[in-house]
Design an enzyme around this catalytic site. Structure first.
Site, PDB file in Angstrom:
ATOM      1  N   HIS A 130     -74.593 -47.890 -77.859  1.00  0.00           N
ATOM      2  CA  HIS A 130     -75.045 -47.951 -76.473  1.00  0.00           C
ATOM      3  C   HIS A 130     -75.544 -46.604 -75.970  1.00  0.00           C
ATOM      4  O   HIS A 130     -75.693 -46.406 -74.764  1.00  0.00           O
ATOM      5  CB  HIS A 130     -73.906 -48.444 -75.562  1.00  0.00           C
ATOM      6  CG  HIS A 130     -73.507 -49.863 -75.817  1.00  0.00           C
ATOM      7  ND1 HIS A 130     -72.559 -50.523 -75.059  1.00  0.00           N
ATOM      8  CD2 HIS A 130     -73.925 -50.763 -76.741  1.00  0.00           C
ATOM      9  CE1 HIS A 130     -72.407 -51.753 -75.527  1.00  0.00           C
ATOM     10  NE2 HIS A 130     -73.224 -51.924 -76.546  1.00  0.00           N
ATOM     11  N   GLY A 131     -75.784 -45.673 -76.878  1.00  0.00           N
ATOM     12  CA  GLY A 131     -76.334 -44.392 -76.490  1.00  0.00           C
ATOM     13  C   GLY A 131     -75.273 -43.347 -76.230  1.00  0.00           C
ATOM     14  O   GLY A 131     -74.113 -43.477 -76.628  1.00  0.00           O
TER      15      GLY A 131
END
Length: 465
Positions: free
Chosen positions: A313-314
């Site tokens: 998710h970064g």
């Protein structure tokens, strides 16, 4: 007293029904899991007894310690006495290497080696100088293991060359995490070994992605109240929950770690930090099912460089603003990173209806490459991962002095820059400099309650909102 608590917890794995062979699958009773907070906040506990047993059940330790029963009491006392004698001995020692196999570890992939690993640590911890605990090649099955201080040495090394595998039976953990470090100064965790959480069997029990009230599964490696810590060259595989969690630590260095889990594995954040300072994370590869790195509340002076992230998710600041009395985030540099096919790029996320004001200030993301990333640049002050949230008031988290510099690559969504700020406390001094993000249909930006500054060439065209 602390030593006895550690030993009792470990030995009870043998004396109250945890067999020496960890071959059972996940417990049929998911209610045995710990209950706790949301997936990225305040499940870290400062109290050493509560750290062993869970924040919401201060009686758990005493229940387990007293559940041995009259029939097993003598055996329990003999085991406790034997481990104490072997681990602590008499006199003093200086340095040296403590091989867990010398303390009875089998490393055969079948035997529970918790007691031997714990004993080797306790023996090294009482030594001055720079002792080392060695876990050589082999496969070591364990339930929860706790490496607690304070230790006498100036440094203490845990050199893991083999593979540690967590029990797949969640009933073995109660409300504990898997590998816990606490109150140690000068820890060096290295050796190129692997911590395999065997999370596949446990992920179906994780309801945190869909509800606030959920059972929190064990984290692979948790560090609490540590000083001068180095984690280098290890692998964390398929954690049941977070891979590495760090709380209330100072001078914490992560170098060349490899974190991996499937992209759809729930809440398997790679590295999560709360209330920590002087942190560096460099040259690491993270592929997981949640944030590659998440920066929770109360952190300061953090540097993240050379990270390869994806899937995941970064790299995220937050979520922030959900709980009472959260500390500020101040001073974060994320530099020279590559993100590929992640569901977010570099992100700040805060909850609405925050109970108290807080700040996230002086945050820089620069020299970042995005490869087919959804939402490459995102500020979201209405964060809610659930189907619905009760949002009565805007977020009370103030975002100020946020810099996005030299970020380039491709977006998998038309909206490549998404800046959604708080209407009551608008984001202040957000700067976009030399941005070049493309999408086949043409990259766009969207803004709300923000007047971002631009320097150099900024693609997509900056928005005003």
């Amino acid at each position: 007293m602390k030593v006895e608590i550690i030993l009792i917890i470990c030995i009870n794995a043998f004396s109250i029904g945890v067999k020496s062979q960890i071959e059972q699958e996940t417990t049929d009773n998911p209610q045995q899991l710990s209950t706790g907070a949301d997936s990225s906040q305040t499940f870290f506990i400062d109290n050493p007894v509560q750290l062993s047993t869970g924040a919401d059940s201060s009686q758990t330790f005493f229940t387990e310690a007293n559940s041995v029963g009259q029939g097993n009491a003598a055996i329990f006392e003999q085991q406790l006495s034997a481990v104490k004698t072997q681990a602590t001995g008499t006199g003093t020692c200086s340095g040296g290497t403590y091989n867990v196999k010398d303390f009875g570890a089998k490393g055969d992939g079948k035997t529970d080696d918790c007691k031997a690993i714990q004993a080797a640590w306790l023996a090294a911890c009482k030594c001055t100088g720079s002792p080392k605990v060695l876990i050589p090649s082999g496969t070591y099955l364990t339930g929860p293991v706790q490496f607690f201080g304070a230790c006498k040495g100036t440094t203490i090394t845990l050199q893991v060359q083999g593979t540690l595998k967590a029990s797949t039976n969640l009933g073995h953990f109660g409300q504990r995490d898997w590998i816990c470090f606490g109150w140690v100064r000068g820890l060096i965790l290295t050796g190129g070994g692997t911590f395999d959480g065997q999370g596949t069997a446990s992920w179906p029990y994780n309801k945190c992605p869909v509800t606030k009230k959920c059972n929190v599964l064990p984290t692979n490696l948790k560090f609490n109240a540590m000083t001068d810590t180095t984690v280098k060259g290890i692998t964390s595989l398929n954690s049941k929950f977070f891979h590495i969690g760090v709380v209330n630590c100072q001078k914490f260095n992560v170098i060349g770690v490899h974190i991996t889990a499937p992209g759809d594995s729930p809440n398997t954040d790679g590295l999560h930090f709360e209330r920590s300072s002087d942190v560096t994370i460099t040259d690491s590869i993270i592929a997981t099912g949640d944030d590659c790195i998440s920066i929770g509340h109360g952190n300061s002076r953090m540097t993240i460089k050379g990270i390869t992230c994806g899937p995941g998710h970064g790299i995220s600041v937050g979520s922030l603003g959900r709980y009472q009395n959260e500390g500020d985030v101040n001073g974060l540099l994320v530099k020279n990173c590559t993100l590929s096919k992640t569901t977010n790029g570099v992100r700040l996320k805060t909850w609405e209806s925050s109970p108290n004001p807080s700040k996230a200030i002086n945050i820089t993301f620069e020299d970042i490459i995005m490869n087919n990333v959804c939402n490459p640049i995102i500020i979201d002050q209405t964060y809610c991962p659930y189907v619905s949230c009760e949002s009565k008031l805007p977020s009370k988290v103030k975002l100020q002095d946020i810099f996005f510099r030299r970020i380039r690559g491709t977006s998998s969504t038309p909206i490549a820059v998404w800046l959604k700020c708080n209407k009551n406390i608008p984001c202040q001094n957000v700067v976009l400099q030399d941005i070049n993000l493309s999408h086949p249909a043409g990259a766009k930006s969207t803004c709300q309650n923000i007047q971002a500054k631009t320097l150099g060439t900024v693609i997509p065209t900056p928005c005003k909102g």
